[in-house]
Design a protein around this motif. Structure first.
Motif, PDB file in Angstrom:
ATOM      1  N   LYS A  39       0.100   1.061   7.106  1.00 18.71           N
ATOM      2  CA  LYS A  39      -0.514   0.774   6.382  1.00 18.71           C
ATOM      3  C   LYS A  39      -0.736   1.651   5.215  1.00 18.71           C
ATOM      4  O   LYS A  39       0.121   1.436   4.193  1.00 18.71           O
ATOM      5  CB  LYS A  39      -1.502  -0.579   6.436  1.00 18.71           C
ATOM      6  N   ASP A  47       0.797   4.254   5.388  1.00 18.01           N
ATOM      7  CA  ASP A  47       2.393   4.705   5.048  1.00 18.01           C
ATOM      8  C   ASP A  47       2.545   4.223   3.909  1.00 18.01           C
ATOM      9  O   ASP A  47       3.169   4.627   3.043  1.00 18.01           O
ATOM     10  CB  ASP A  47       3.646   4.688   5.998  1.00 18.01           C
ATOM     11  N   PHE A  48       2.524   2.482   3.851  1.00 18.38           N
ATOM     12  CA  PHE A  48       3.506   1.743   2.353  1.00 18.38           C
ATOM     13  C   PHE A  48       2.859   1.971   1.459  1.00 18.38           C
ATOM     14  O   PHE A  48       2.996   2.313   0.580  1.00 18.38           O
ATOM     15  CB  PHE A  48       3.434   0.358   3.318  1.00 18.38           C
ATOM     16  N   LEU A  49       1.350   2.126   1.367  1.00 19.31           N
ATOM     17  CA  LEU A  49       0.238   2.792   0.450  1.00 19.31           C
ATOM     18  C   LEU A  49       0.755   3.934   0.282  1.00 19.31           C
ATOM     19  O   LEU A  49       1.675   3.874  -1.276  1.00 19.31           O
ATOM     20  CB  LEU A  49      -1.200   2.698   0.748  1.00 19.31           C
ATOM     21  N   PHE A  57       3.099   5.577  -0.110  1.00 19.26           N
ATOM     22  CA  PHE A  57       5.016   4.984  -0.672  1.00 19.26           C
ATOM     23  C   PHE A  57       4.813   4.365  -1.766  1.00 19.26           C
ATOM     24  O   PHE A  57       5.897   4.107  -2.695  1.00 19.26           O
ATOM     25  CB  PHE A  57       5.638   4.425   0.322  1.00 19.26           C
ATOM     26  N   ARG A  58       4.062   3.866  -2.231  1.00 13.15           N
ATOM     27  CA  ARG A  58       4.411   2.301  -3.559  1.00 13.15           C
ATOM     28  C   ARG A  58       3.906   3.110  -4.210  1.00 13.15           C
ATOM     29  O   ARG A  58       4.814   3.172  -5.448  1.00 13.15           O
ATOM     30  CB  ARG A  58       3.331   1.960  -2.703  1.00 13.15           C
ATOM     31  N   GLU A  59       1.846   3.875  -3.920  1.00 14.48           N
ATOM     32  CA  GLU A  59       2.224   4.301  -5.278  1.00 14.48           C
ATOM     33  C   GLU A  59       2.872   5.534  -5.740  1.00 14.48           C
ATOM     34  O   GLU A  59       3.012   5.380  -6.881  1.00 14.48           O
ATOM     35  CB  GLU A  59       0.819   4.828  -4.990  1.00 14.48           C
ATOM     36  N   LYS A  60       3.630   5.939  -5.003  1.00 11.47           N
ATOM     37  CA  LYS A  60       4.338   7.366  -5.536  1.00 11.47           C
ATOM     38  C   LYS A  60       5.687   6.662  -6.398  1.00 11.47           C
ATOM     39  O   LYS A  60       6.198   7.371  -7.128  1.00 11.47           O
ATOM     40  CB  LYS A  60       4.509   8.057  -3.813  1.00 11.47           C
ATOM     41  N   THR A  61       6.130   5.739  -5.664  1.00  6.66           N
ATOM     42  CA  THR A  61       6.998   5.426  -6.155  1.00  6.66           C
ATOM     43  C   THR A  61       6.963   4.499  -7.575  1.00  6.66           C
ATOM     44  O   THR A  61       7.502   4.748  -8.563  1.00  6.66           O
ATOM     45  CB  THR A  61       7.814   4.259  -5.557  1.00  6.66           C
ATOM     46  N   GLU A  62       5.951   3.492  -7.797  1.00  5.34           N
ATOM     47  CA  GLU A  62       5.778   3.478  -8.719  1.00  5.34           C
ATOM     48  C   GLU A  62       4.865   4.533  -9.926  1.00  5.34           C
ATOM     49  O   GLU A  62       5.659   4.160 -11.201  1.00  5.34           O
ATOM     50  CB  GLU A  62       4.081   2.036  -8.515  1.00  5.34           C
ATOM     51  N   SER A  73      -3.045   5.556  -9.756  1.00  2.00           N
ATOM     52  CA  SER A  73      -2.267   6.193  -9.467  1.00  2.00           C
ATOM     53  C   SER A  73      -3.649   6.537  -8.182  1.00  2.00           C
ATOM     54  O   SER A  73      -3.540   6.300  -7.052  1.00  2.00           O
ATOM     55  CB  SER A  73      -0.737   6.671  -9.148  1.00  2.00           C
ATOM     56  N   ARG A 122      -6.548   4.068  -6.834  1.00  2.00           N
ATOM     57  CA  ARG A 122      -5.484   2.728  -5.997  1.00  2.00           C
ATOM     58  C   ARG A 122      -5.561   3.584  -4.261  1.00  2.00           C
ATOM     59  O   ARG A 122      -5.626   3.051  -3.495  1.00  2.00           O
ATOM     60  CB  ARG A 122      -4.259   2.346  -6.443  1.00  2.00           C
TER      61      ARG A 122
END
Length: 388
Positions: free
Chosen positions: A40, A42-44, A46-51, A84, A87
């Motif tokens: 969770k 790692d996903f958080l 990666f998601r924030e970095k991408t967005e 970001s 979050r």
């Protein structure tokens, strides 16, 4: 870094839980929960970095097409980065709490397998702690010692030290330089120019001082225990309680005692200093010889001690506390300021006593107030404890 530390701690606890076969299933469940929380996190990230990258690219395109100005681009990037980051912080706090709860639950379950018993070894009472399938851990009761138990651990509360057996205690306490926790308390007053203590403006038994700090004690000669240099840092609290319902008032460069317009239940003036004391200590503790007769060593604070020296330091704060009653209302005032008190202090001090306890005297060479017409020098007499 914090994430790595948490992972390391959790994985180490998980590994230890596998030692016992009956806990294997629980350990696997524990690891899966840790892995789930890790995923969770790692996903958080990666998601924030991408967005955030997509948002910045969109803003750059809008700037290239002259839809927004350079200042608008800068502000929009900053706002997106802050959102970001917030979050990520909120999400990480949530997952960190999950890890903390999981780890606490793990520790609580493990501690249920620990028990203890009171045993007697060589005439000393000890607590022996056990975990099923493992050896015991021995702790001395009452701060005692035992020469024959090398693995015995002593928790010496007074000196804030932990000794891993009598051998470790002897080696550390017989080092050429040792450390002590110092606490002193007693009576405090001032010597006023042209007056005696019997004429003091302050209550003799109502004015007190406190001092606490840490010192180092270094034996000056390698093979003689008499002379030591004692030095360190201390906080001094000097309290004065005026007589005749008076309190201090700053009047320009002068600080005067005036009579209060109400009856004070409490009138107390406090100065706090951070000082560096330095003493030449005469320690009459005799030298000792090991049981096998092969080694001679020296220990401090085992006999009569005499210290002479002084101190110098800076004022941390000054405060006056007033308590009184008006119309059945209890009022407490705390007045903070410099009150024209000298920012620096220096003086002479001495102590004489036996083992850890001494009679302690200190006297400020500089006056308490900077510009008063009559000098008043602080003096203290009390009891001092040097916990070695």
């Amino acid at each position: 870094m914090q994430k790595i530390i948490l992972y390391t701690l959790v994985i180490a606890l998980s590994f230890l839980s596998k030692v016992t076969a009956q806990n294997k299933k629980k350990a696997e469940t524990f690891e899966k929960k840790v892995e789930s929380i890790s995923n969770k996190m790692d996903f958080l990230l990666f998601r924030e970095k991408t967005e955030l990258k997509l948002k910045v690219d969109s803003l750059e395109n809008a700037f290239s097409n002259q839809k927004i100005s350079a200042n608008e681009l800068k502000d929009a990037k900053l706002a997106a980065a802050e959102k970001s980051a917030n979050r990520i912080e909120e999400g990480m706090d949530k997952y960190k709490k999950e890890l903390d709860d999981l780890l606490q639950s793990k520790l609580d379950n493990e501690s249920k397998n620990i028990t203890y018993k009171i045993d007697t070894i060589n005439g000393k009472k000890v607590l022996v702690y056990f975990k099923k399938g493992e050896g015991g851990h021995t702790v001395t009761l009452g701060g005692g010692t035992n020469d024959s138990i090398g693995t015995q651990t002593e928790y010496n509360i007074s000196s804030l030290k932990i000794f891993k057996g009598e051998k470790d205690k002897i080696e550390r306490k017989s080092k050429r330089t040792t450390s002590q926790f110092v606490f002193a308390t007693g009576l405090n007053n001032v010597i006023t120019e042209g007056e005696s203590l019997s004429d003091s403006d302050f209550r003799v038994w109502g004015s007190h001082f406190y001092e606490w700090g840490f010192t180092y004690n270094s034996r000056i000669f390698k093979n003689n225990n008499l002379l030591h240099a004692k030095y360190g840092l201390s906080l001094m609290y000097n309290n004065l309680r005026p007589t005749e319902n008076r309190y201090f008032v700053r009047n320009g460069e002068q600080t005067e005692l005036v009579t209060g317009g109400v009856n004070f239940d409490e009138s107390r003036f406090r100065n706090v200093f951070l000082v560096a004391p330095l003493h030449l200590e005469f320690d009459f503790s005799p030298k000792k010889t090991s049981k096998d007769g092969e080694r001679t060593y020296f220990k401090t604070h085992e006999s009569v001690r005499l210290g002479i020296g002084g101190y110098a330091g800076v004022r941390i704060k000054s405060k006056q506390i007033l308590k009184y009653e008006i119309d059945d209302l209890d009022i407490k005032e705390r007045q903070k300021g410099d009150f024209n008190v000298n920012d620096f202090t220096y003086g002479l001090s001495a102590y004489i006593g036996y083992k850890a306890t001494s009679l302690y005297l200190k006297y400020d060479l500089n006056p308490m107030f900077q510009n008063n017409a009559v000098d008043q020098n602080n003096i203290s007499l009390g009891v001092r404890f040097d916990f070695n």
